[in-house]
Design a protein around this motif. Structure first.
Motif, mmCIF file in Angstrom:
data_model
loop_
_atom_site.group_PDB
_atom_site.id
_atom_site.type_symbol
_atom_site.label_atom_id
_atom_site.label_comp_id
_atom_site.label_asym_id
_atom_site.label_seq_id
_atom_site.Cartn_x
_atom_site.Cartn_y
_atom_site.Cartn_z
ATOM 1 N N LEU A 1 0.814 -1.215 0.000
ATOM 2 C CA LEU A 1 0.000 0.000 0.000
ATOM 3 C C LEU A 1 0.846 1.262 0.000
ATOM 4 N N ALA A 2 2.020 1.183 0.585
ATOM 5 C CA ALA A 2 2.872 2.363 0.720
ATOM 6 C C ALA A 2 3.340 2.915 -0.622
ATOM 7 N N ALA A 3 3.146 2.174 -1.686
ATOM 8 C CA ALA A 3 3.541 2.672 -3.012
ATOM 9 C C ALA A 3 2.707 3.881 -3.429
ATOM 10 N N GLY A 4 1.477 4.001 -2.900
ATOM 11 C CA GLY A 4 0.625 5.097 -3.346
ATOM 12 C C GLY A 4 -0.098 5.849 -2.258
ATOM 13 N N ARG A 5 0.265 5.601 -1.035
ATOM 14 C CA ARG A 5 -0.422 6.289 0.058
ATOM 15 C C ARG A 5 0.458 6.283 1.308
ATOM 16 N N ARG A 6 0.072 7.070 2.256
ATOM 17 C CA ARG A 6 0.760 7.098 3.547
ATOM 18 C C ARG A 6 0.224 5.933 4.369
ATOM 19 N N VAL A 7 1.113 5.134 4.942
ATOM 20 C CA VAL A 7 0.701 3.934 5.677
ATOM 21 C C VAL A 7 1.331 3.932 7.063
ATOM 22 N N THR A 8 0.489 3.658 8.039
ATOM 23 C CA THR A 8 0.955 3.443 9.409
ATOM 24 C C THR A 8 0.544 2.036 9.805
ATOM 25 N N LEU A 9 1.506 1.256 10.219
ATOM 26 C CA LEU A 9 1.280 -0.105 10.689
ATOM 27 C C LEU A 9 1.216 -0.039 12.204
ATOM 28 N N VAL A 10 0.149 -0.575 12.800
ATOM 29 C CA VAL A 10 -0.004 -0.479 14.252
ATOM 30 C C VAL A 10 -0.223 -1.861 14.854
ATOM 31 N N GLY A 11 0.139 -1.989 16.122
ATOM 32 C CA GLY A 11 -0.090 -3.239 16.827
ATOM 33 C C GLY A 11 0.183 -3.088 18.306
ATOM 34 N N ARG A 12 -0.181 -4.121 19.036
ATOM 35 C CA ARG A 12 0.084 -4.127 20.480
ATOM 36 C C ARG A 12 1.526 -4.482 20.781
ATOM 37 N N THR A 13 2.199 -5.113 19.822
ATOM 38 C CA THR A 13 3.604 -5.476 19.997
ATOM 39 C C THR A 13 4.390 -5.006 18.775
ATOM 40 N N PRO A 14 5.661 -4.731 18.945
ATOM 41 C CA PRO A 14 6.471 -4.336 17.783
ATOM 42 C C PRO A 14 6.596 -5.484 16.782
ATOM 43 N N ILE A 15 6.982 -5.150 15.583
ATOM 44 C CA ILE A 15 7.201 -6.149 14.534
ATOM 45 C C ILE A 15 8.464 -6.926 14.881
ATOM 46 N N ALA B 1 2.565 2.254 18.171
ATOM 47 C CA ALA B 1 1.694 1.514 19.088
ATOM 48 C C ALA B 1 0.236 1.726 18.689
ATOM 49 N N MET B 2 -0.574 0.739 18.983
ATOM 50 C CA MET B 2 -1.997 0.720 18.626
ATOM 51 C C MET B 2 -2.719 1.980 19.088
ATOM 52 N N PHE B 3 -3.598 2.496 18.242
ATOM 53 C CA PHE B 3 -4.436 3.630 18.637
ATOM 54 C C PHE B 3 -5.340 3.201 19.792
#
Length: 151
Positions: free
Chosen positions: A22-36, A92-94
């Motif tokens: 998705l980052a090829a054409g938009r701003r992307v934020t990946l969120v989660g309760r734990t880091p990648i 971190a998750m919203f």
């Protein structure tokens, strides 16, 4: 970027791969309760699945789907590099969504155009019960991914 801001929820393989694309054409934020957690896809020049086979790891009984452990992201280097270069971001998750706003743990609000859930799945297969395709524990009758005879 013309595609708006997309928040991808999850930190597993699918979430990271989706964020990367998705980052090829938009701003992307990946969120989660734990880091990648990244794991090298080809340690010592061989794919991780090769090592699973030669060590016997792939023959171990599968973990119960009801409580899967956190899984690392298999990476040949492209996903870590894209994250490091800011192609997509992790945070971190919203804490909540209000209309088109994500509210972050520090209280800041940010407009979001889409939220995509890539948080895994839990099998729900009761429709297979009538044909006898489920074992007593509710999992499919199979051996090494192939169905076993049904009574």
């Amino acid at each position: 970027m013309d595609g708006g801001h997309v928040v991808v929820v999850g930190t597993g393989n699918s979430a990271v791969q989706i964020a990367y694309e998705l980052a090829a054409g938009r701003r992307v934020t990946l969120v989660g309760r734990t880091p990648i957690r990244f794991v090298e896809q080809c340690p010592l020049g061989r794919d991780l699945h090769f090592w699973f086979r030669v060590t016997g790891f792939e023959r171990l009984p599968p973990a119960r789907a009801e409580a899967p452990p956190p899984s690392p992201v298999l990476d040949d280097g492209r996903y870590r590099r894209a994250l490091r270069e800011g192609r997509y971001a992790w945070r971190a998750m919203f804490t909540r969504l209000e209309g088109d706003q994500a509210v972050w743990p520090d209280g800041r609000r940010e407009r979001v155009d889409a939220v995509l859930l890539a948080t895994g799945y839990r099998p729900d297969l009761p429709y297979l019960a009538e044909m006898g395709a489920l074992a007593g524990d509710g999992r499919p009758r199979q051996r090494r991914g192939l169905r076993t005879p049904v009574d």
